[in-house]
Write a protein that holds these residues in place. Structure first.
Motif, PDB file in Angstrom:
ATOM      1  N   PHE A 127       0.877  -1.539   0.189  1.00  0.00           N
ATOM      2  CA  PHE A 127      -0.014   0.127   0.328  1.00  0.00           C
ATOM      3  C   PHE A 127       0.197   1.105  -0.118  1.00  0.00           C
ATOM      4  O   PHE A 127       0.962   1.788  -0.941  1.00  0.00           O
ATOM      5  N   TYR A 128       1.612   1.246   0.812  1.00  0.00           N
ATOM      6  CA  TYR A 128       3.052   2.225   1.079  1.00  0.00           C
ATOM      7  C   TYR A 128       3.495   3.071  -0.530  1.00  0.00           C
ATOM      8  O   TYR A 128       3.543   4.002  -0.893  1.00  0.00           O
ATOM      9  N   ARG A 129       3.973   1.110  -0.898  1.00  0.00           N
ATOM     10  CA  ARG A 129       5.071   1.274  -2.007  1.00  0.00           C
ATOM     11  C   ARG A 129       4.097   2.231  -3.521  1.00  0.00           C
ATOM     12  O   ARG A 129       4.291   2.594  -4.251  1.00  0.00           O
ATOM     13  N   MET A 130       2.751   1.437  -2.668  1.00  0.00           N
ATOM     14  CA  MET A 130       1.204   2.520  -4.398  1.00  0.00           C
ATOM     15  C   MET A 130       1.662   3.639  -4.288  1.00  0.00           C
ATOM     16  O   MET A 130       1.475   4.516  -4.760  1.00  0.00           O
ATOM     17  N   ARG A 131       2.089   4.309  -3.106  1.00  0.00           N
ATOM     18  CA  ARG A 131       1.575   5.425  -2.484  1.00  0.00           C
ATOM     19  C   ARG A 131       2.152   6.298  -2.967  1.00  0.00           C
ATOM     20  O   ARG A 131       1.988   7.538  -3.682  1.00  0.00           O
ATOM     21  N   LEU A 132       3.576   5.985  -2.664  1.00  0.00           N
ATOM     22  CA  LEU A 132       4.897   6.106  -2.710  1.00  0.00           C
ATOM     23  C   LEU A 132       5.208   7.067  -4.377  1.00  0.00           C
ATOM     24  O   LEU A 132       5.864   7.368  -5.085  1.00  0.00           O
ATOM     25  N   ARG A 133       4.705   5.722  -5.031  1.00  0.00           N
ATOM     26  CA  ARG A 133       4.992   5.877  -6.402  1.00  0.00           C
ATOM     27  C   ARG A 133       4.266   7.283  -6.874  1.00  0.00           C
ATOM     28  O   ARG A 133       4.741   8.024  -7.735  1.00  0.00           O
ATOM     29  N   GLU A 134       2.903   7.078  -6.491  1.00  0.00           N
ATOM     30  CA  GLU A 134       1.494   8.318  -7.009  1.00  0.00           C
ATOM     31  C   GLU A 134       2.478   9.373  -6.827  1.00  0.00           C
ATOM     32  O   GLU A 134       2.389  10.028  -7.374  1.00  0.00           O
ATOM     33  N   TYR A 135       2.997   9.350  -5.542  1.00  0.00           N
ATOM     34  CA  TYR A 135       3.564  10.771  -5.058  1.00  0.00           C
ATOM     35  C   TYR A 135       4.471  11.461  -5.793  1.00  0.00           C
ATOM     36  O   TYR A 135       4.902  12.457  -6.689  1.00  0.00           O
ATOM     37  N   ARG A 136       5.743  10.569  -6.363  1.00  0.00           N
ATOM     38  CA  ARG A 136       6.845  10.905  -7.037  1.00  0.00           C
ATOM     39  C   ARG A 136       5.966  11.300  -8.235  1.00  0.00           C
ATOM     40  O   ARG A 136       6.837  12.201  -8.755  1.00  0.00           O
ATOM     41  N   TRP A 137       4.861  10.917  -9.054  1.00  0.00           N
ATOM     42  CA  TRP A 137       5.154  11.345 -10.038  1.00  0.00           C
ATOM     43  C   TRP A 137       4.308  12.161 -10.238  1.00  0.00           C
ATOM     44  O   TRP A 137       4.446  13.348 -10.996  1.00  0.00           O
ATOM     45  N   THR A 138       3.577  13.537  -8.917  1.00  0.00           N
ATOM     46  CA  THR A 138       2.917  14.405  -8.497  1.00  0.00           C
ATOM     47  C   THR A 138       4.403  15.072  -8.581  1.00  0.00           C
ATOM     48  O   THR A 138       4.411  16.188  -9.263  1.00  0.00           O
ATOM     49  N   LEU A 139       4.527  14.790  -7.912  1.00  0.00           N
ATOM     50  CA  LEU A 139       6.208  15.652  -8.387  1.00  0.00           C
ATOM     51  C   LEU A 139       6.737  15.858  -8.968  1.00  0.00           C
ATOM     52  O   LEU A 139       7.460  16.986  -9.288  1.00  0.00           O
ATOM     53  N   SER A 140       7.220  15.130  -9.849  1.00  0.00           N
ATOM     54  CA  SER A 140       7.836  14.589 -11.186  1.00  0.00           C
ATOM     55  C   SER A 140       6.791  15.928 -12.144  1.00  0.00           C
ATOM     56  O   SER A 140       7.347  16.569 -12.813  1.00  0.00           O
ATOM     57  N   VAL A 141       5.828  15.546 -12.161  1.00  0.00           N
ATOM     58  CA  VAL A 141       4.886  16.740 -12.653  1.00  0.00           C
ATOM     59  C   VAL A 141       4.945  18.048 -12.367  1.00  0.00           C
ATOM     60  O   VAL A 141       5.089  18.905 -13.225  1.00  0.00           O
ATOM     61  N   SER A 142       4.652  18.328 -11.197  1.00  0.00           N
ATOM     62  CA  SER A 142       4.801  19.223 -10.145  1.00  0.00           C
ATOM     63  C   SER A 142       6.322  20.694 -11.316  1.00  0.00           C
ATOM     64  O   SER A 142       6.132  21.598 -10.347  1.00  0.00           O
ATOM     65  N   SER A 143       7.237  19.666 -11.013  1.00  0.00           N
ATOM     66  CA  SER A 143       8.890  20.371 -10.964  1.00  0.00           C
ATOM     67  C   SER A 143       8.709  20.506 -11.971  1.00  0.00           C
ATOM     68  O   SER A 143       9.591  21.772 -12.487  1.00  0.00           O
ATOM     69  N   ARG A 144       7.783  20.313 -13.053  1.00  0.00           N
ATOM     70  CA  ARG A 144       7.942  21.472 -14.457  1.00  0.00           C
ATOM     71  C   ARG A 144       6.847  22.602 -14.011  1.00  0.00           C
ATOM     72  O   ARG A 144       8.214  23.897 -15.306  1.00  0.00           O
TER      73      ARG A 144
END
Length: 703
Positions: free
Chosen positions: A593-610
């Protein structure tokens, strides 16, 4: 009775080649008993137009009552003449002040020496020398004088205050002694004033300032506008009206590091400005080099501008230097920023500025302590600064100048920014208590000595801090709550004027995570009470989901706003907390569960970093944490843990999640039934940010 108000005195400078008819004796502001006919003629001419020197400098020409020379000529020890013809007028551009706003000479003002102490309160409201600073009146200040700097004299120093009181103080509350010039600001506090010439330096500030201006030319004014439009409202450590008046009047005697710091921060929004995006961006590396050298030089002659420059330079996402923070704390103590200046005999505007800078320094020290994991240098026992009031944010127009009235957008942004600044100070004090309670060496030793009872001891100490955090959250004004819609302000041109910063809310989640992180670190599946173990993990899970969903809901307008220097690490702490919960999960299902949420969180940060480049740091740190988790041992599956649910908490009927977050927590840990148990604030935030099936990205209109 000694006059309470300070008085302007010329500072030592190199004399001009032409001898002045007015002899400088050290008591320059005392009117001379004899004046020549030419001097009298000068006074009459002075009231008609500015003198030749002020006309050349394009500076405001000020003469005090009974004086022969204007302030600038007296300061530079030169003749104050009126023989040159007026310079030809240049056609003003559309964005300059229109010709119908011609300055008029203000009526003669009373000398500060003539003001009785009983008139101070009334005079502070109307006397331009006290409330309305100008470049020529910086000599009235304590920590912004040209040519002099001050250092606070502590009670235990070699200069005993009882002996200092024996000195004869003049109308400026100054007394010349063998080791310098004493300046008393109230009955208890005293400073030594030194000439800047006493500190040897080969650094040419005038040349550095010219280099700064040349680096950004011809975009200096545009960058100044960006800074005061986006950064200043929520980080008001500069007296805006004073700065803009000096800048528009071509007074270029700034601290080079301060001006470079303003330009460097403004460059973060270069690509968002339509008129600048197509232009060649100034060399930020060159500005950083000049700012660093200049700041180190000015620390030898500490002034408020030194603090302003250092604090601005530290707001850059890639410049949160621990060593520079500690240096600024030391400089601030030399300037007496840790003291209560509410009743000091200095200009009222300087008192407000000192308090704002002091609290900015307090926040810098405390958040630096958190993100670097090192001891704070500011302690409550030696911190006497009073809370900020509305008067401390006052922007007073300069007497005799063309005051720039704020627009409706500027007024709204100033009010909202002031609210952010105040709320951030309050949150920082709670966060500092979390650090003092759980992360000092003494606290760590206590928890180690408690052994299996460490978790219960931590929860007992967490209760009062959690109550304060909950009350802070509940008292947030309506326009500062996390569920408030985006309140971006637009100017009449459609240009974004101010974005309500979300770094305040991010700091709230970082504080909660810092508290619960310590609880999770103390848990052990083998030694902790099973019920206590699952209740604490359930509360931690609530925090993590709330924080991640808050990040999911950040809009592009939020990402383009000003983010406090600690924000990049605060974003990282959310990922670090998720990795901690993953690593300590009792079952493989919970770990997944935490692995999945961390994967989503990383994707959010990478998109926002633009849109917010500093988020790239959080992405890299998250990848580093995931790399460490590769060495994690295999966990038992749910079938091997019959009493746990998918989330790793007791099944309903055996102490469920709702029971654990509420009454169960209070009864089990001896924390009582009153509000403030660990878990309530997180549950409340979770209600605002429900966890969905997974973050699906920003809406199309946001991208």
């Amino acid at each position: 009775m000694k006059p309470v108000l300070p008085r302007l005195a010329p500072l030592p400078t190199v004399a001009s080649q032409t001898e002045s008819p007015h002899v400088m004796t050290g008591k320059e502001n005392i009117p001379q008993s004899k004046t020549s006919a030419a001097a009298v003629a000068n006074i009459r001419s002075r009231r008609e137009r500015p003198c030749d020197a002020c006309r050349r400098r394009k500076s405001r020409c000020v003469i005090h009552e009974g004086k022969v020379l204007c302030v600038l000529c007296e300061f530079h020890k030169q003749d104050c003449t009126f023989v040159q013809s007026p310079l030809p007028r240049k056609r003003k551009l559309n964005n300059e002040i229109s010709g119908d706003s011609v300055k008029k000479r203000p009526p003669p003002q009373k000398s500060p020496r003539e003001i009785a102490p009983t008139q101070v309160k009334q005079e502070e409201e109307v006397h331009p020398l006290l409330l309305t600073p100008s470049p020529t009146l910086l000599g009235e200040t304590l920590s912004l004088q040209r040519g002099r700097h001050c250092r606070h004299i502590g009670l235990s120093s070699a200069y005993d205050h009882s002996l200092l009181d024996l000195s004869q103080f003049d109308g400026r509350n100054e007394s010349k002694v063998d080791f310098g010039t004493l300046r008393k600001v109230d009955e208890h506090e005293c400073f030594i004033m030194y000439s800047d010439d006493t500190t040897q330096s080969s650094y040419d500030e005038a040349e550095a300032l010219n280099t700064v201006e040349q680096t950004v030319a011809p975009h200096g004014s545009a960058l100044i506008d960006i800074y005061f439009r986006i950064v200043h409202p929520s980080f008001p450590i500069i007296q805006k009206q004073v700065f803009l008046d000096r800048y528009q009047n071509n007074d270029r005697q700034y601290n080079p590091a301060l001006l470079a710091g303003i330009y460097l921060l403004a460059l973060n929004w270069w690509s968002f400005e339509e008129k600048l995006a197509s232009q060649s961006k100034p060399d930020s590396a060159r500005l950083e080099e000049i700012a660093s050298r200049s700041l180190m030089n000015t620390m030898k002659q500490p002034k408020l501008s030194t603090m302003q420059a250092g604090l601005l330079l530290l707001q850059r996402p890639d410049a949160d230097l621990w060593s520079l923070t500690t240096q600024l704390v030391a400089v601030g103590q030399e300037l007496g920023l840790h003291l209560d200046c509410s009743r000091w005999q200095i200009p009222a505007w300087e008192r407000g500025l000192r308090k704002r800078i002091a609290w900015a320094l307090y926040m810098q020290d405390k958040w630096s302590s958190l993100i670097h994991g090192r001891p704070s240098h500011i302690f409550d026992a030696n911190w006497a600064v009073k809370p900020l009031t509305d008067d401390d944010f006052a922007e007073n127009p300069i007497a005799g100048s063309q005051a720039i009235l704020p627009t409706e957008e500027e007024r709204i942004s100033a009010e909202q920014g002031q609210e952010v600044f105040n709320q951030m100070i309050a949150l920082t004090s709670i966060m500092a208590e979390v650090m003092d309670t759980f992360y000092t060496q003494a606290a760590i030793s206590d928890f180690d000595d408690a052994g299996p009872n460490a978790t219960r001891l931590i929860l007992e100490r967490a209760k009062p801090v959690q109550i304060k955090l909950k009350e802070w959250f509940a008292r947030l004004p309506a326009n500062a709550r996390m569920d408030t819609t985006d309140n971006q302000q637009l100017s009449m041109t459609g240009k974004s004027y101010f974005f309500f910063p979300r770094y305040l809310h991010l700091g709230y989640f970082a504080t909660e995570i810092t508290l619960h992180r310590r609880i999770i670190q103390s848990l052990s599946p083998t030694t902790s009470d099973p019920y206590l173990f699952y209740i604490c993990r359930s509360a931690a899970k609530t925090r993590l989901i709330s924080a991640m969903d808050f990040v999911n809901r950040l809009r592009p307008s939020h990402l383009q706003a000003f983010w406090y220097f600690a924000s990049k690490v605060n974003f990282t702490l959310i990922g670090t907390f998720g990795s901690l919960l993953w690593a300590t999960a009792p079952t493989q299902e919970e770990a997944d569960f935490y692995r999945m949420r961390l994967r989503e969180y990383r994707w959010t940060l990478s998109v926002s970093s633009r849109r917010a480049e500093f988020l790239g740091y959080a992405v890299r740190m998250l990848d580093a944490s995931r790399g460490l988790l590769r060495n994690l041992a295999e966990k038992p599956w749910l079938g091997q843990q019959p009493r746990t649910s998918e989330a790793g908490v007791p099944e309903e009927g055996e102490g469920g999640v709702g029971e654990g977050l509420g009454v169960g927590m209070g009864m089990g840990m001896g924390m009582g039934d009153e509000a403030g148990e660990v878990g309530e604030v997180g549950a409340e935030a979770l209600g605002r940010y429900p966890s969905g099936p997974g973050f699906m990205g920003f809406p199309d209109d946001d991208l």
